[in-house]
Enzyme design. Structure first.
Site, mmCIF file in Angstrom:
data_model
loop_
_atom_site.group_PDB
_atom_site.id
_atom_site.type_symbol
_atom_site.label_atom_id
_atom_site.label_comp_id
_atom_site.label_asym_id
_atom_site.label_seq_id
_atom_site.Cartn_x
_atom_site.Cartn_y
_atom_site.Cartn_z
ATOM 1 N N CYS A 1 -11.165 -21.379 16.366
ATOM 2 C CA CYS A 1 -12.274 -21.300 15.417
ATOM 3 C C CYS A 1 -12.462 -22.643 14.723
ATOM 4 O O CYS A 1 -11.515 -23.184 14.166
ATOM 5 C CB CYS A 1 -11.972 -20.224 14.381
ATOM 6 S SG CYS A 1 -13.164 -20.194 13.044
ATOM 7 N N CYS B 1 1.205 -2.368 2.772
ATOM 8 C CA CYS B 1 0.512 -3.580 3.243
ATOM 9 C C CYS B 1 0.973 -4.793 2.449
ATOM 10 O O CYS B 1 0.390 -5.861 2.580
ATOM 11 C CB CYS B 1 -0.999 -3.404 3.166
ATOM 12 S SG CYS B 1 -1.580 -2.923 1.556
ATOM 13 N N ASP C 1 0.905 5.674 1.190
ATOM 14 C CA ASP C 1 0.230 4.522 1.812
ATOM 15 C C ASP C 1 -0.641 3.845 0.760
ATOM 16 O O ASP C 1 -1.866 3.845 0.858
ATOM 17 C CB ASP C 1 -0.604 4.999 3.013
ATOM 18 C CG ASP C 1 -1.248 3.849 3.781
ATOM 19 O OD1 ASP C 1 -0.957 2.675 3.472
ATOM 20 O OD2 ASP C 1 -2.045 4.125 4.687
ATOM 21 N N CYS D 1 -17.052 -15.042 14.027
ATOM 22 C CA CYS D 1 -15.674 -15.032 13.565
ATOM 23 C C CYS D 1 -14.859 -14.487 14.725
ATOM 24 O O CYS D 1 -15.240 -13.487 15.330
ATOM 25 C CB CYS D 1 -15.547 -14.127 12.352
ATOM 26 S SG CYS D 1 -13.848 -13.682 11.964
ATOM 27 N N GLU E 1 -6.413 11.315 -2.774
ATOM 28 C CA GLU E 1 -7.094 10.016 -2.665
ATOM 29 C C GLU E 1 -8.018 9.874 -3.873
ATOM 30 O O GLU E 1 -8.628 10.831 -4.311
ATOM 31 C CB GLU E 1 -7.876 10.020 -1.337
ATOM 32 C CG GLU E 1 -9.026 9.069 -1.215
ATOM 33 C CD GLU E 1 -8.618 7.598 -1.282
ATOM 34 O OE1 GLU E 1 -7.621 7.212 -0.645
ATOM 35 O OE2 GLU E 1 -9.309 6.851 -2.005
HETATM 36 N N1 SAH Z 1 -3.863 6.253 4.424
HETATM 37 C C1 SAH Z 1 -5.234 5.800 4.529
HETATM 38 C C2 SAH Z 1 -5.673 4.876 3.388
HETATM 39 C C3 SAH Z 1 -4.739 3.811 2.961
HETATM 40 S S1 SAH Z 1 -5.424 2.550 1.930
HETATM 41 C C4 SAH Z 1 -5.480 5.158 5.873
HETATM 42 O O1 SAH Z 1 -4.547 4.841 6.590
HETATM 43 O O2 SAH Z 1 -6.641 4.974 6.230
HETATM 44 C C5 SAH Z 1 -5.040 3.044 0.329
HETATM 45 C C6 SAH Z 1 -5.949 4.122 -0.214
HETATM 46 O O3 SAH Z 1 -5.484 4.424 -1.535
HETATM 47 C C7 SAH Z 1 -7.411 3.732 -0.378
HETATM 48 O O4 SAH Z 1 -8.191 4.713 0.274
HETATM 49 C C8 SAH Z 1 -7.637 3.775 -1.898
HETATM 50 O O5 SAH Z 1 -8.926 4.231 -2.250
HETATM 51 C C9 SAH Z 1 -6.587 4.751 -2.366
HETATM 52 N N2 SAH Z 1 -6.101 4.649 -3.745
HETATM 53 C C10 SAH Z 1 -6.014 3.563 -4.530
HETATM 54 N N3 SAH Z 1 -5.420 3.861 -5.707
HETATM 55 C C11 SAH Z 1 -5.119 5.187 -5.669
HETATM 56 C C12 SAH Z 1 -4.485 6.081 -6.580
HETATM 57 N N4 SAH Z 1 -4.055 5.673 -7.751
HETATM 58 N N5 SAH Z 1 -4.320 7.361 -6.197
HETATM 59 C C13 SAH Z 1 -4.776 7.800 -4.992
HETATM 60 N N6 SAH Z 1 -5.383 6.987 -4.091
HETATM 61 C C14 SAH Z 1 -5.562 5.707 -4.417
#
Ligand code: SAH
Length: 463
Positions: A71, A415, A388, A163, A336
């Site tokens: 790139c 992450c 997650d 990209c 969520e």
């Molecule tokens: N497990 C899902 C999303 C992971 S990303 C997947 O693999 O696709 C993290 C997620 O946490 C996001 O969707 C975000 O909106 C949510 N999030 C952020 N803060 C939060 C909280 N305090 N309680 C519940 N969910 C939350």
């Protein structure tokens, strides 16, 4: 060391920001654009007492892992900080980075970190792009509307149509969109004044079905001559969903709350692990579907379900992990914070014929700490809890609540190795043991790394 000094230095490691780290007589220098294994002449750009910053003046001996970036704007853009490192060296660095972070921040000395699960084709893996649109001023005083990426940690626009992380068709869509803006005299948003209409162009593709969603984000309620825009977009193969998102705030947040459909449904449909998912513009959906499947299988493997377990999927997004788990569990409860995502999650359960997954909108820490998902639905005991969270990790009060519930296993999908290390320490102090640390490369060419960790309750032997 003093500013502007030139020094010869061998690069030993890398920071998360992608700067090379080296030492000269015990003094640490962080060198921009230098790779592990390079020997370079660096110019010092900032000198503190024990450490300083520099940039590469000349590469004396290139790292054997150096490759040339495909790139042209890789360095200026800063998104792909590892593009000049060959892919197997990227994976080796990520494994070491997870190990080092768990040690430094979590105090875990003896942990085995498995080799990172990588990709066969580590380019064009992203299904989502959000291009900032802005007025670009030329040196000769002329100006035009451009789109591309923000240069690392700034808000100055680097124009780039293609990209290497996203599908090639995205540049065609972007070009057609900019042409529409020019033809219909649509203005671009200016962050400084808050004036102008178009802020971003969001594009998403469902890789398994090929469906594409195009969604400009505007600082207003209407896109001028939207029929013209729709006509242009429909000429591009597989564009099935055309929406507009309204964001009139002065903040940096990309998407606003309102989405209007201009053509087709306001979502696209993807298939992952044999399950069908509906993805709205505002819902979180993993950006690398090829690796997502591997990540979820690693999480599912760690959960070791037999069919009798009650499982929580906290931070469940549109319920992707929940539905993977539901096929192997007795009941799954997903939580969520984004209500749109929960709406998608419920729809996704229905369209996949899954009846044992239940979804609740709210902050995981609030719902689980207070002990009921919604009025009349107390949180049942969980055998397995999947977490997650976003980069900032879990709230300590949530970890406390999970510890009190005492599930047999906790599967933490993270992450950010730093917040993962902090949170794992709390679990270990609360009576859990780290059994598996499996990084997965969801973001090749960048310094990001995803990790699945299995924690098991420590059974104290009787007597
Ligand atoms: N497990 C899902 C999303 C992971 S990303 C997947 O693999 O696709 C993290 C997620 O946490 C996001 O969707 C975000 O909106 C949510 N999030 C952020 N803060 C939060 C909280 N305090 N309680 C519940 N969910 C939350």
């Amino acid at each position: 060391m003093v500013k502007n000094e030139l020094t010869e230095i061998r690069i030993e490691d890398f920071t998360r920001e992608g700067e090379g780290i080296g030492h000269v007589d015990g003094y640490t220098l962080f060198v921009k654009d230098a790779l592990v294994g390079d020997t370079v002449v660096a110019r010092v750009t900032k000198a503190n007492k024990e450490y300083g910053y520099g940039r590469v003046e000349k590469i004396l001996i290139p790292s054997p892992d150096r490759v040339s970036a495909g790139c042209p704007v890789a360095r200026r853009c800063g998104g792909c900080r590892l593009q000049e490192l060959n892919y197997s060296a990227q994976l080796a660095w990520k494994q070491k980075f997870v190990r080092d972070t768990l040690r430094k921040i979590g105090g875990f000395r003896e942990l085995q970190v498995s080799p990172v699960i990588g990709m066969d084709e580590p380019f064009r893996y992203r299904n989502k792009a959000q291009y900032p649109v802005a007025v670009v001023k030329e040196k000769d005083g002329s100006a035009h509307i451009g789109a591309g990426f923000y240069a690392g940690r700034t808000h100055s626009l680097i124009e780039a149509e293609d990209c290497l992380l996203t599908p090639e068709v995205y540049s065609e869509i972007l070009r057609a969109f900019l042409e529409y803006m020019r033809e219909c005299r649509v203005t671009a948003y200016d962050e400084k004044t808050g004036r102008g209409l178009v802020r971003h162009l969001l594009i998403r593709e469902a890789f398994s079905t090929g469906e594409i969603l195009v969604c400009p984000v505007i600082n207003g309620t209407k896109l001028p001559e939207s029929e013209h825009f729709v006509r242009r977009m429909k000429k591009i193969k597989n564009v099935v969903s055309i929406c507009v998102n309204v964001n009139r705030s002065r903040s940096n947040v990309i998407l606003g709350n309102e989405v209007a459909s201009l053509s087709g449904e306001p979502y696209i449909t993807d298939i992952l692990g044999g399950l069908t998912f509906r993805i709205s513009p505002r819902s979180f959906y993993q950006v690398n579907p090829v690796q997502t499947e591997k990540l979820y299988l690693a999480a599912l493997g760690a959960a070791a379900l037999t069919g009798n377990e009650t499982v929580y999927d906290l931070y469940c997004g549109i319920g992707t992990i929940s539905l993977f788990l539901a096929r192997k569990a007795k009941e799954v409860y997903g939580v969520e914070i984004v209500p749109d995502a929960i709406r998608d999650a419920k729809q996704n359960a229905v369209r996949n014929g899954i009846e044992n997954a239940h979804f609740y909108a709210g902050a995981a820490e609030e719902l689980v700490v207070r002990g009921y998902f919604e009025p009349g639905v107390p949180c049942p005991h969980a055998d397995v809890v999947v977490l997650d969270p976003p980069r900032k990790g879990c709230d300590a009060s949530l970890i406390d609540a999970v510890l009190r519930m005492s599930p047999d296993r906790v599967v933490y999908v993270s992450c950010d190795p730093a917040t993962l290390a902090r949170d794992l320490r709390l679990f270990v102090n609360g009576g859990y043991e780290v059994k598996v640390v499996q990084p997965v490369d969801m973001f090749p060419q960048t310094t990001h790394v995803e990790t699945v960790v299995l924690l098991s309750k420590v059974h104290t032997p009787r007597g």
